[in-house]
Write an enzyme that holds these catalytic residues in place. Structure first.
Site, short mmCIF file in Angstrom:
data_model
loop_
_atom_site.label_atom_id
_atom_site.label_comp_id
_atom_site.label_asym_id
_atom_site.label_seq_id
_atom_site.Cartn_x
_atom_site.Cartn_y
_atom_site.Cartn_z
N TYR A 75 35.60 -34.44 56.10
CA TYR A 75 34.39 -33.66 55.87
C TYR A 75 34.22 -33.63 54.36
O TYR A 75 35.13 -33.21 53.64
CB TYR A 75 34.64 -32.27 56.43
CG TYR A 75 33.46 -31.33 56.45
CD1 TYR A 75 32.58 -31.33 57.52
CD2 TYR A 75 33.28 -30.42 55.42
CE1 TYR A 75 31.53 -30.43 57.56
CE2 TYR A 75 32.22 -29.52 55.45
CZ TYR A 75 31.35 -29.53 56.53
OH TYR A 75 30.30 -28.65 56.57
N GLU B 208 42.92 -41.41 60.59
CA GLU B 208 41.88 -40.65 59.88
C GLU B 208 40.87 -41.58 59.23
O GLU B 208 41.22 -42.48 58.47
CB GLU B 208 42.55 -39.77 58.81
CG GLU B 208 41.55 -38.99 57.98
CD GLU B 208 42.21 -38.04 56.99
OE1 GLU B 208 43.18 -37.34 57.36
OE2 GLU B 208 41.78 -38.02 55.82
N ARG C 97 40.52 -25.63 53.59
CA ARG C 97 39.73 -24.89 52.61
C ARG C 97 38.80 -25.83 51.85
O ARG C 97 37.64 -25.51 51.59
CB ARG C 97 40.65 -24.18 51.60
CG ARG C 97 39.89 -23.30 50.63
CD ARG C 97 40.67 -23.03 49.36
NE ARG C 97 40.83 -24.24 48.56
CZ ARG C 97 41.45 -24.29 47.41
NH1 ARG C 97 42.04 -23.20 46.92
NH2 ARG C 97 41.55 -25.42 46.72
N GLY C 98 39.32 -27.02 51.49
CA GLY C 98 38.54 -27.94 50.66
C GLY C 98 38.90 -27.76 49.19
O GLY C 98 39.54 -26.77 48.81
N HIS D 109 37.27 -32.87 60.75
CA HIS D 109 37.75 -32.03 59.66
C HIS D 109 36.61 -31.06 59.33
O HIS D 109 35.43 -31.38 59.51
CB HIS D 109 38.05 -32.86 58.41
CG HIS D 109 39.19 -33.83 58.61
ND1 HIS D 109 40.09 -34.11 57.61
CD2 HIS D 109 39.58 -34.57 59.67
CE1 HIS D 109 40.98 -34.98 58.05
NE2 HIS D 109 40.68 -35.29 59.31
N GLN E 23 45.34 -48.80 43.61
CA GLN E 23 45.42 -47.59 44.45
C GLN E 23 46.36 -46.55 43.84
O GLN E 23 46.18 -45.36 44.04
CB GLN E 23 45.97 -47.98 45.82
CG GLN E 23 44.93 -48.12 46.90
CD GLN E 23 45.60 -48.46 48.22
OE1 GLN E 23 46.55 -49.24 48.26
NE2 GLN E 23 45.11 -47.89 49.28
P1 FAD Z 1 44.62 -23.47 51.83
O1 FAD Z 1 45.63 -23.53 52.92
O2 FAD Z 1 43.63 -22.36 51.86
O3 FAD Z 1 45.43 -23.40 50.45
C1 FAD Z 1 44.78 -23.57 49.19
C2 FAD Z 1 45.62 -22.97 48.08
O4 FAD Z 1 45.57 -21.54 48.16
C3 FAD Z 1 47.11 -23.34 48.16
O5 FAD Z 1 47.58 -23.49 46.84
C4 FAD Z 1 47.73 -22.14 48.83
O6 FAD Z 1 49.11 -22.01 48.51
C5 FAD Z 1 46.89 -20.99 48.25
N1 FAD Z 1 46.77 -19.83 49.16
C6 FAD Z 1 46.41 -19.86 50.44
N2 FAD Z 1 46.34 -18.60 50.95
C7 FAD Z 1 46.63 -17.77 49.93
C8 FAD Z 1 46.70 -16.35 49.80
N3 FAD Z 1 46.43 -15.54 50.82
N4 FAD Z 1 47.02 -15.86 48.58
C9 FAD Z 1 47.27 -16.67 47.53
N5 FAD Z 1 47.21 -18.03 47.60
C10 FAD Z 1 46.90 -18.56 48.78
N6 FAD Z 1 39.50 -32.06 51.77
C11 FAD Z 1 38.17 -32.21 52.06
O7 FAD Z 1 37.31 -31.84 51.24
N7 FAD Z 1 37.76 -32.76 53.24
C12 FAD Z 1 38.64 -33.18 54.19
O8 FAD Z 1 38.25 -33.67 55.24
C13 FAD Z 1 40.05 -33.04 53.92
N8 FAD Z 1 40.98 -33.42 54.83
C14 FAD Z 1 42.31 -33.21 54.58
C15 FAD Z 1 43.25 -33.55 55.56
C16 FAD Z 1 44.62 -33.36 55.34
C17 FAD Z 1 45.60 -33.72 56.43
C18 FAD Z 1 45.07 -32.82 54.10
C19 FAD Z 1 46.52 -32.64 53.82
C20 FAD Z 1 44.14 -32.48 53.11
C21 FAD Z 1 42.75 -32.65 53.35
N9 FAD Z 1 41.78 -32.28 52.40
C22 FAD Z 1 40.45 -32.46 52.68
C23 FAD Z 1 42.19 -31.73 51.10
C24 FAD Z 1 42.22 -30.18 51.09
O9 FAD Z 1 40.93 -29.67 51.33
C25 FAD Z 1 42.74 -29.74 49.73
O10 FAD Z 1 44.10 -30.06 49.59
C26 FAD Z 1 42.48 -28.28 49.35
O11 FAD Z 1 42.69 -28.12 47.95
C27 FAD Z 1 43.35 -27.25 50.07
O12 FAD Z 1 43.02 -27.13 51.37
P2 FAD Z 1 43.96 -26.28 52.38
O13 FAD Z 1 43.30 -26.29 53.68
O14 FAD Z 1 45.36 -26.72 52.31
O15 FAD Z 1 43.82 -24.82 51.70
#
Ligand code: FAD
Length: 293
Positions: free
Chosen positions: A49, A17, A107-108, A77, A215
């Site tokens: 992203y 990544e 989601r971000g 991403h 870090q």
């Molecule tokens: P989601 O899966 O939508 O979850 C977010 C929160 O909402 C969680 O607490 C979940 O339990 C809760 N939730 C989800 N659905 C529901 C529902 N229906 N009802 C109630 N609660 C719910 N960030 C960036 O800005 N850019 C990047 O490029 C980036 N790359 C990443 C790559 C990896 C491999 C990882 C692990 C993280 C990355 N992140 C990145 C960070 C990520 O955007 C954050 O961790 C963000 O806060 C959550 O994203 P998610 O896609 O897991 O969200």
């Protein structure tokens, strides 16, 4: 090749990544390091992203260049932050046109200073909705989703977080890439609970070798990952010596990765931070399954 075919019996998926560098010099450096990393023949390379879509064009540019220069499959991403569904669609259409292979659908995070994520009008609230959009309208992409061995910081409970992960996979997520972690038991427990919930997608550990004391603070504040005392102690013992800190961090990461490999993980995702020495040192120090050699 579809992203799920990267993993499976007789295979071992390796991904790196990157993040969009801020300057042309940084970009040149990043590609120099990526060239070194290509010796490990990664299955694909990804680029993050930025918050609020700030790196939108840069992300696409980096993955397109990586694909063109090295012939490696790439993943962009993509987050829901600050974008309407139409804007997300436009991004996906452009990614498809440029030959991007996979999307890491996220989601971000909420903007700095805010604790709650609020979608823009006409935007999406959860990553599962983005996965659904990609799967329905851009079926050619492989889709990776994020998983949290230590539970996402905003989740109401570990169980609710796992149920969300299942929703993302059921919506079309092909594989799960985890948030970085340093205690393998957290990963093993998470993987077991995913299996119990019927999540069958490959679960790929996200690895960030810690190679200096500074870090530690950053990682802990960024995602709340728990760092074992053994690692902090080893780095502190080498306080005045950057080379010894690096060696201590690599020794820990090599042990961590070897234990994961021996426990049958389908692949590894390295947060390489646009550099090659740490990932190279770890990969040279571990025995990977034969298929990946
Ligand atoms: P989601 O899966 O939508 O979850 C977010 C929160 O909402 C969680 O607490 C979940 O339990 C809760 N939730 C989800 N659905 C529901 C529902 N229906 N009802 C109630 N609660 C719910 N960030 C960036 O800005 N850019 C990047 O490029 C980036 N790359 C990443 C790559 C990896 C491999 C990882 C692990 C993280 C990355 N992140 C990145 C960070 C990520 O955007 C954050 O961790 C963000 O806060 C959550 O994203 P998610 O896609 O897991 O969200």
């Amino acid at each position: 090749m579809s992203i799920s075919h990267t993993y499976g019996p007789g295979k071992f998926g390796l991904s790196f990544e990157l993040f969009p560098p801020k300057t042309p010099a940084g970009e040149q450096e990043m590609f120099r390091h990526l060239e070194h990393l290509m010796a490990f023949r990664p299955s694909y390379v990804t680029c993050t992203y930025g918050a609020g879509g700030s790196t939108r064009d840069k992300t696409l540019d980096i993955v397109t260049q990586a694909r063109r220069r090295f012939g490696v499959p790439v993943a962009s991403h993509l987050t829901c932050v600050g974008s309407t569904v139409d804007e997300l669609r436009a991004y996906l259409a452009e990614a498809a046109e440029r030959g991007v292979d996979h999307i890491v659908a996220l989601r971000g995070d909420p903007p700095r200073g805010e604790t709650n994520f609020r979608p823009v009008e006409g935007g999406l609230r959860y990553a599962s909705e983005l996965v659904d959009l990609v799967r329905r309208e851009f079926g050619q992409f492989g889709i990776a989703v994020a998983g949290y061995p230590e539970t996402h910081q905003e989740a109401v409970s570990p169980q609710a977080d796992l149920e969300n992960l299942r929703r993302k996979v059921e919506a079309g997520g092909d594989i799960v890439i985890t948030q970085l972690f340093y205690v393998n038991d957290d990963f093993f427990r998470f993987r077991e609970r995913c299996w119990q919930l019927g999540i069958r997608a490959p679960i790929v550990p996200g690895i960030l070798p810690v190679t200096n004391l500074a870090q530690i603070q950053r990682i802990t504040s960024m995602c709340g990952a728990h760092l074992p005392a053994q690692l902090s102690k080893a780095l502190s013992a080498a306080e005045d010596d950057a080379d010894r800190q690096f060696e201590a961090g690599i020794a820990f990461a090599t042990g961590q990765v070897q234990e994961l490999v021996d426990a049958g993980i389908p692949g590894l995702h390295f947060y390489v931070l646009n550099k090659s020495p740490a990932t190279t040192a770890v990969l040279r120090g571990v025995r990977l399954p034969a298929a990946s050699a």
